[in-house]
Design an enzyme around this catalytic site. Structure first.
Site, PDB file in Angstrom:
ATOM      1  N   ASP A  67       0.854  -1.192   0.000  1.00 62.98           N
ATOM      2  CA  ASP A  67       0.000   0.000   0.000  1.00 62.98           C
ATOM      3  C   ASP A  67       0.891   1.243   0.000  1.00 62.98           C
ATOM      4  O   ASP A  67       1.886   1.308   0.743  1.00 62.98           O
ATOM      5  CB  ASP A  67      -0.886  -0.014   1.254  1.00 62.98           C
ATOM      6  CG  ASP A  67      -1.937   1.090   1.226  1.00 62.98           C
ATOM      7  OD1 ASP A  67      -2.991   0.875   0.598  1.00 62.98           O
ATOM      8  OD2 ASP A  67      -1.682   2.155   1.815  1.00 62.98           O
ATOM      9  N   ASP A  86      -2.226   9.795  -9.719  1.00 59.17           N
ATOM     10  CA  ASP A  86      -2.241   8.804 -10.805  1.00 59.17           C
ATOM     11  C   ASP A  86      -0.829   8.539 -11.323  1.00 59.17           C
ATOM     12  O   ASP A  86      -0.466   7.391 -11.603  1.00 59.17           O
ATOM     13  CB  ASP A  86      -3.126   9.297 -11.970  1.00 59.17           C
ATOM     14  CG  ASP A  86      -4.605   9.288 -11.610  1.00 59.17           C
ATOM     15  OD1 ASP A  86      -4.975   8.640 -10.600  1.00 59.17           O
ATOM     16  OD2 ASP A  86      -5.393   9.936 -12.333  1.00 59.17           O
ATOM     17  N   GLU A 120      -4.875   2.463  -3.996  1.00 53.69           N
ATOM     18  CA  GLU A 120      -3.423   2.486  -4.008  1.00 53.69           C
ATOM     19  C   GLU A 120      -2.828   1.169  -3.510  1.00 53.69           C
ATOM     20  O   GLU A 120      -1.630   1.083  -3.227  1.00 53.69           O
ATOM     21  CB  GLU A 120      -2.915   3.637  -3.128  1.00 53.69           C
ATOM     22  CG  GLU A 120      -3.097   3.450  -1.630  1.00 53.69           C
ATOM     23  CD  GLU A 120      -4.494   3.848  -1.147  1.00 53.69           C
ATOM     24  OE1 GLU A 120      -4.681   4.038   0.055  1.00 53.69           O
ATOM     25  OE2 GLU A 120      -5.410   3.972  -2.003  1.00 53.69           O
TER      26      GLU A 120
END
Length: 413
Positions: free
Chosen positions: A288, A305, A331
């Site tokens: 993560d 992004d 994410e």
């Protein structure tokens, strides 16, 4: 194929023999018939003149007495002298229009009466456009020695002519049959090759007859078939490429290019089953991006992004071709590392973590810093993908609690 050649030659020979036999039989018959016809025509003309003179002299005609009188008259003797009636090569009987015999060639009595209908094809004798008498051939043709020699010579000439014709026709039949068989062999070979899958076939066109037309039609058909097949193959490849692209799009995450969660669940289950079956290690990793929400809030979603894209590239570059990397959601990233023990997995993921932390993120956005936390699970006693994911998730949260930018691993029980 040689059967066609043999049949062709046999047919030519048979036709030649048949024509020769017909000629040999009919020609002598026609010659004899023509001799008789010419003789009868000559005698008929003489009888016509004599009967005409008799009628003019006596003023009557058609009775038995007239028949006897005519046979004994100078007019009939004139017929015998002029036409030499007894030298006709076949016996003839002459009778008037009522059937009274004027001259007997087959045992009739002069003046007796015959049935005109019983005589075969009698020659009509006219005087002033009226039938006054008939002449009919009776008995067999009696040919002179000269005529017999002529017919014999004619028959020999015809026989040797037919024989020479057959001798001439046979080489022609063999030659033409060979050409025919040669063309048909090419056609048969080409058709068999097409049946074996060799579609590109062309045969030589050696003539303008039906076989040549057939060869030309075959070549044209073959070209069209090959062209259609190529178009079909092109369309099939295009469809296959499109299908592959669609499949790839359906299993890839649009933003990062990593596999999506649905594909990971399917492939991960397969890898898990193989690991259990063959007793091979399988490490599951959950990662993560640390403080990703702050990156979106402090910079922008476009920057977020860009971070996800670059992190995905680093992950792909850090694993092997046999490893599976996917975007699990937001994410969060997930990895399946087959044939990889827990220590090996921990070492690999720590290298990836360091690569992410060391990447020059300031090139993406000034002052930007990005790290990731990972949780690793490789407990072989856990034989469920979902359970191993839960254990990896627990380790990920432990890494978060212990300060982030680290790798935590679940030690086997």
């Amino acid at each position: 194929m040689n059967t066609i050649k043999i049949k062709f030659i046999a047919a030519l020979t048979l036709v030649s023999l048949l024509v020769g036999a017909i000629v040999l039989i009919l020609t002598p018959y026609m010659v004899k018939h023509e001799i008789v016809e010419n003789a009868l025509e000559h005698r008929s003309n003489t009888f016509e003149k004599s009967i005409k003179h008799f009628i003019e002299e006596h003023g009557s005609w058609g009775s038995a007495g007239d028949a006897v009188a005519f046979a004994n008259s100078a007019d009939f003797r004139l017929v015998e002298e002029v036409s030499d009636i007894n030298q006709i090569p076949i016996k003839v009987t002459v009778f008037d229009q009522n059937g009274h015999v004027l001259h007997s060639g087959s045992g009739f009595t002069i003046g007796s009466r015959v049935d005109i209908g019983s005589m075969e094809d009698p020659e009509e004798i006219y005087v002033r456009d009226e039938v006054v008498a008939y002449m009919a051939a009776t008995g067999d043709v009696q040919l002179s020695p000269w005529e017999k020699a002529y017919l014999h010579t004619l028959e020999e000439t015809l026989f040797f002519s037919v024989l020479m014709a057959i001798i001439t026709i046979l080489p022609f039949g063999i030659w033409h049959g060979s050409r025919l068989v040669y063309s048909l062999k090419h056609l048969t070979r080409a058709v068999n090759s097409m049946a074996e899958g060799k579609l590109q076939q062309q045969v030589p066109i050696n003539s303008g007859d039906e076989v040549g037309v057939l060869a030309q039609a075959f070549n044209s058909m073959n070209q069209q078939l090959v062209s259609a097949y190529k178009e079909l193959e092109t369309s099939r490849n295009l469809i296959a490429d499109q299908a592959e692209k669609l499949k790839e799009l359906s299993i890839r995450d649009e933003l990062t290019g990593l596999y999506n969660r649905r594909f990971f669940n399917e492939e991960g289950a397969t890898l898990m089953a193989s690991s259990v079956r063959y007793n091979q290690p399988l490490s599951i990793v959950l990662g993560d991006v640390d403080h990703f929400k702050k990156i979106n809030d402090n910079y922008s979603h476009a920057t977020g992004d860009a971070v996800l894209k670059q992190v995905s590239k680093i992950l792909q570059q850090g694993v092997r071709a046999s490893d599976l990397v996917a975007r699990f959601g937001g994410e969060e990233m997930v990895l399946a590392l087959p044939n990889t023990s827990l220590p090996e997995a921990t070492e690999m993921i720590d290298r990836i973590r360091a690569a992410i932390a060391d990447y020059p993120w300031s090139d993406v956005a000034e002052g930007l810093s990005v790290t990731m936390s990972f949780g690793v699970s490789a407990d072989e006693s856990v034989q469920s993908l979902e359970r191993r994911l839960d254990l990896a998730d627990t380790e990920l949260y432990r890494a978060k609690r212990e300060g982030r930018n680290r790798v935590c691993a679940c030690e086997p029980a």
